[in-house]
Design a protein around this motif. Structure first.
Motif: not given
Length: 213
Positions: A173-175, A147-171
């Motif tokens: 301090g931002g809104a 379940m955690g690995v599936a979040a990591v694979v969002s780095y390869a634009l895979g589906p799931g909630l990992g996109g929210y994690i990577f998106s937030g980490l990449s910015r």
């Protein structure tokens, strides 16, 4: 946080469904692969040892590194995500399947043969059902891990909630950056709990009452 979820709850629910569906499909695929391999090797101590060794080594591979390697031949998208999640899911299941099959008393197998069962029928009707509780434990362990690995694979634009994690980490301090990370992390935890409850139900339905713990 409430405003963030309220404005995006449809997208979050859809990403959650994608995440859960990815993990569930990969678990089914991993279970089939792992059990087939276990059936082929469990009678040989050397092959079983080799399979367990590969399983142990495989778990030391960083999932982020593996997804990075797979991007080269397969590109971005669902395929590398499925390969990575299935690979990591299969490892604990394989180990447990070998243990479960090896722990069956030889007298039980001999009794099945004594009443005229073929080798294949003994495997399907006796050995696999008796090993299933141990195999299912491996499936539950895998479900929580991937379940955690599936979040990591969002780095390869895979589906799931990992996109929210990577998106937030990449910015950071931002809104809404923190809200995005928290949404992804909490969502993954909730999905892990839901999937474990589902697997508990599967165990109640599929484990014979006589060997149920």
């Amino acid at each position: 946080m409430g405003d963030f979820f309220g404005e995006r709850y449809r997208q979050i629910l859809f990403a959650s469904w994608q995440h859960l569906w990815l993990v569930a499909q990969c678990l089914v695929l991993a279970t089939i692969i792992a059990v087939l391999i276990a059936v082929l090797v469990y009678r040989s101590k050397s092959l079983a040892g080799l399979a367990n060794g590969i399983s142990a080594i495989g778990l030391t591979i960083p999932s982020f590194a593996l997804i990075g390697i797979l991007i080269v031949p397969f590109g971005f998208g669902v395929l590398p995500a499925v390969i990575v999640v299935t690979f990591f899911a299969a490892l604990p299941i394989l180990r447990n399947a070998i243990v479960g099959l090896n722990n069956i008393e030889p007298t039980v197998v001999e009794s099945a043969k004594g009443i005229g069962m073929s080798r294949m029928k003994t495997l399907i009707s006796v050995e696999l059902p008796m090993a299933w509780p141990v195999i299912l434990t491996g499936v539950r362990i895998s479900a929580q891990m991937v379940m955690g690995v599936a979040a990591v694979v969002s780095y390869a634009l895979g589906p799931g909630l990992g996109g929210y994690i990577f998106s937030g980490l990449s910015r950071l301090g931002g809104a809404n950056a923190l809200e995005s990370v928290v949404t992804g992390v909490v969502g993954v935890v909730i999905l892990a709990l839901i999937l474990d409850l589902i697997l508990l139900g599967v165990g109640r339905l599929t484990i014979p009452r006589g060997i149920r713990v």
